[in-house]
Design an enzyme around this catalytic site. Structure first.
Site, PDB file in Angstrom:
ATOM      1  N   LYS A 169     -12.138  -8.731   8.845  1.00 42.98           N
ATOM      2  CA  LYS A 169     -10.820  -8.239   9.232  1.00 42.98           C
ATOM      3  C   LYS A 169     -10.798  -8.004  10.744  1.00 42.98           C
ATOM      4  O   LYS A 169     -11.698  -7.379  11.297  1.00 42.98           O
ATOM      5  CB  LYS A 169     -10.512  -6.935   8.487  1.00 42.98           C
ATOM      6  CG  LYS A 169      -9.040  -6.731   8.178  1.00 42.98           C
ATOM      7  CD  LYS A 169      -8.823  -5.604   7.191  1.00 42.98           C
ATOM      8  CE  LYS A 169      -7.324  -5.442   6.902  1.00 42.98           C
ATOM      9  NZ  LYS A 169      -7.052  -4.334   5.994  1.00 42.98           N
ATOM     10  N   GLU A 178      -2.282   3.482  -7.680  1.00 40.57           N
ATOM     11  CA  GLU A 178      -1.398   4.651  -7.641  1.00 40.57           C
ATOM     12  C   GLU A 178      -1.254   5.320  -9.001  1.00 40.57           C
ATOM     13  O   GLU A 178      -1.186   6.553  -9.096  1.00 40.57           O
ATOM     14  CB  GLU A 178      -0.020   4.237  -7.114  1.00 40.57           C
ATOM     15  CG  GLU A 178       0.016   3.852  -5.653  1.00 40.57           C
ATOM     16  CD  GLU A 178      -0.409   2.415  -5.392  1.00 40.57           C
ATOM     17  OE1 GLU A 178      -0.518   2.032  -4.216  1.00 40.57           O
ATOM     18  OE2 GLU A 178      -0.647   1.673  -6.379  1.00 40.57           O
ATOM     19  N   ARG A 225       5.316   2.799  -8.509  1.00 43.03           N
ATOM     20  CA  ARG A 225       4.405   2.255  -9.512  1.00 43.03           C
ATOM     21  C   ARG A 225       3.913   3.319 -10.488  1.00 43.03           C
ATOM     22  O   ARG A 225       3.384   2.978 -11.544  1.00 43.03           O
ATOM     23  CB  ARG A 225       3.194   1.635  -8.806  1.00 43.03           C
ATOM     24  CG  ARG A 225       3.575   0.505  -7.883  1.00 43.03           C
ATOM     25  CD  ARG A 225       2.374  -0.151  -7.270  1.00 43.03           C
ATOM     26  NE  ARG A 225       2.678  -1.552  -7.026  1.00 43.03           N
ATOM     27  CZ  ARG A 225       1.787  -2.513  -6.959  1.00 43.03           C
ATOM     28  NH1 ARG A 225       0.518  -2.238  -7.116  1.00 43.03           N
ATOM     29  NH2 ARG A 225       2.150  -3.755  -6.739  1.00 43.03           N
TER      30      ARG A 225
END
Length: 640
Positions: free
Chosen positions: A280, A364, A392
């Site tokens: 990344k 979540e 969610r």
């Protein structure tokens, strides 16, 4: 320049292999330049440049579908698929989206902004194509962080059952937004870091490279032998147990190696996982060294990656500071995040109280129900999640938290308007979703002091509490917000508190025709307090006094208290940083109308998905800016 000549994936395929590193370098430079000006997702996009090139050289989009999970890493994909000339507009008002968008390109199959969706979408699309007799490969590109999301695992289970020729590219960079945690991350590290496997693989690759025409004569044998080696060393392969073929791990920055494997796996007729390792922030040292900060970032200086700092405290910073103070006195406080400790401000809590901090990954639903378990055991868990992502976990809030009335505190960052990220990230639905749920209090603080009092009140409430606040610096503190919280009641702010800022003396302002002693009350959620103050100041310059009632509670609101204040005003405007339908503003106006008070109006956001832009532009588009709020009040005041 090679990149500017690439108008489609077919153009990319014509680029000689020896020039591909130059294309990758030009892509990185362009991404850094544009994100440096516009803000955006930098580290994730820098990490998938070579992967995007390899995918588009092997597969034939849009006849083949490439589906990016979350899709915040689709910048290179956008440039390859004909959007290079528009790339400078990415994330700007009216410009390219920072995510894939169906209306933007035939190469974008879904509007993705949340994680863990790509495998479900891919297997559904592939099944539809097969039923319609359409040929084509479907590739789901999913990060190792998104693989922790329950829906991704549900989809892999189903895909293995169906046995269709789905290709899942697992982009493994050991990061979600924050660093990955959990068993899946550890498992992937085991695959990639097994010394015996790596040594064996290196030995075989070296041996094969010395064989004449190895790819042509013994390539298939070697390929199968390496697969067998993985099976022997990793006999309990997670992917194999789900009926997926497994290829990798590959160097996600080696285009040649990835092309070779992609060309092989696209000939398979059953599900396959291609595991690629990427870095990344690749190619930009500030992002490589701090990928969490450069995951999603505002404009920065390209020379050193520094972001402009502001003196005003943000709501996120206020939440972080206040939680630390509460946790210092109360050892029952625990912090929970879903892979975004830095974004929610819980990173400081994690450093100071590591034994009471839990990063559950991109999950979540689990975060909320895990918090319910902590609460049942006597803790006071604080779950910090962005408003858009708590959608969610609505079932978990209802079933696992509200029904048993457990003392879980859910802090919704990025509530209301969310700049630049567009439709998928607006926090406009939480009020309408959660107001009907019994046993829950919902607070909407407007200032630093208001948030401090709200969090302290929630910690002692002994019941479920939701606190929502915007992605915004906190407005100027006002004395009115020093008032202690009374359940159901808000904060009345007299216009006299704004007068010093404008040097206005109401007695000295010349009255105009039909403008004598008119006064307006704005009843607002905390997230719109900054715009409402500006609207009030506009009205004051017109000799119309405008006071504010800030709704601390947007659920179980004390309507009698608000009416007792509002009934003596010339007009009352209800303002909300949520959708109008099902919101608190609509409910309060209905209450006033039932009592016979008719000079009211509701200013809330329309029931539609709002595109990207900065805060002012989004307010302008929705007619929720200070000028429109003031005009609405004036129309009510002088309505015949």
């Amino acid at each position: 320049m090679l990149l500017s000549k690439i108008k489609s994936p077919e153009d990319l395929k014509k680029v000689p292999k020896e020039q591909l590193p130059q294309v990758a370098a030009e892509m990185r430079k362009k991404i850094i330049e544009v994100v440096g000006k516009n803000g955006g997702h930098l580290a994730s996009n820098l990490g998938v440049v070579e992967l995007s090139i390899a995918l588009h050289r092997v597969f034939s989009s849009p006849d083949d579908a490439i589906i990016f999970d979350v899709s915040h890493q689709s910048y290179a994909h956008k440039m390859i698929t004909g959007r290079y000339d528009q790339f400078d507009t990415i994330r700007l008002h009216g410009g390219l989206s920072g995510f894939t968008r169906r209306t933007e390109s035939k190469h974008d199959f879904f509007d993705n902004g949340h994680s863990s969706t790509s495998i479900s979408q891919a297997i559904g699309l592939l099944t539809a194509w097969e039923l319609e007799g359409k040929k084509g490969k479907v590739v789901a590109v999913i990060g190792d962080g998104a693989l922790t999301g329950g829906m991704a695992l549900e989809a892999m289970n189903h895909a293995g059952q169906l046995g269709k020729n789905l290709i899942v590219v697992l982009n493994d960079n050991q990061m979600s937004i924050s660093k990955n945690t959990g068993s899946i991350s550890n498992y992937l590290s085991h695959i990639t870091m097994s010394p015996f496997y790596q040594k064996s693989r290196t030995f075989i690759d070296t041996l094969v490279s010395k064989l004449p025409s190895s790819e042509k004569h013994v390539g298939k044998f070697i390929y199968r032998f390496k697969r067998a080696l993985k099976g022997f060393l990793l006999s309990d392969s997670f992917f194999s147990d789900l009926a997926f073929e497994y290829a990798g791990p590959l160097d996600g920055h080696n285009i040649k190696e990835m092309e070779k494997v992609f060309n092989r796996v696209k000939k398979l007729n059953h599900p396959v996982v291609v595991h690629v390792i990427t870095k990344k922030g690749k190619g930009y040292s500030p992002a490589e060294n701090d990928p969490a900060t450069f995951h999603g970032i505002g404009p920065f200086l390209m020379s050193d990656g520094k972001v402009e700092k502001f003196d005003n405290l943000s709501f996120t910073e206020c939440f972080s500071n206040t939680l630390l103070k509460i946790a210092e006195k109360n050892t029952k406080i625990a912090g929970i995040t879903a892979a975004m400790s830095k974004g929610t401000g819980l990173d400081t809590f994690a450093r100071k109280y590591p034994e009471r901090f839990f990063d559950v990954g991109i999950a979540e639903e689990h975060a909320v129900t895990f918090a319910a378990g902590l609460a049942a055991g006597g803790m006071i868990p604080v779950v910090a999640i962005y408003s858009t992502f708590i959608q969610r976990a609505v079932d978990q809030i209802i079933h696992d938290v509200a029904l048993p009335a457990l003392p879980v505190i859910i802090c919704l960052d990025r509530a209301g308007i969310v700049p630049n990220d567009g439709e998928t990230h607006q926090g406009l639905f939480d009020i309408a979703l959660l107001r009907p749920v019994p046993n829950i209090s919902i607070l909407s603080p407007a200032t630093v002091r208001d948030l401090e009092l709200s969090l302290n009140w929630a910690a002692g409430a002994g019941k479920p509490v939701v606190i929502r606040y915007p992605k915004l610096t906190c407005p100027t503190e006002l004395k009115a917000f020093d008032k202690e919280i009374e359940e159901g009641k808000g904060v009345f702010v007299s216009c006299e508190e704004f007068a010093p800022a404008l040097s206005v003396n109401f007695e000295d302002v010349p009255s105009r025709e039909n403008k004598h002693s008119e006064k307006v009350l704005f009843v607002t959620t905390g997230g719109m307090f900054a715009e409402v103050i500006q609207a009030c100041r506009t009205l004051m310059m017109e000799n119309v006094k405008a006071d504010i009632y800030s709704l601390r509670f947007v659920k179980d609101t004390d309507c009698d208290h608000i009416y007792s204040i509002g009934k003596d005003y010339s007009a009352v405007v209800f303002v909300e940083d949520g959708v109008k339908t099902g919101g608190v503003a609509e409910a309060l106006e209905t209450d006033f109308l039932k009592r016979g008070y008719t000079k009211t109006a509701v200013k809330a956001f329309p029931q539609k998905f709002l595109p990207q832009g900065n805060r002012s532009q989004i307010c302008d588009d929705a007619e929720m800016n200070p000028r429109k709020l003031a005009e609405c009040a004036m129309e009510l005041v002088y309505k015949k």
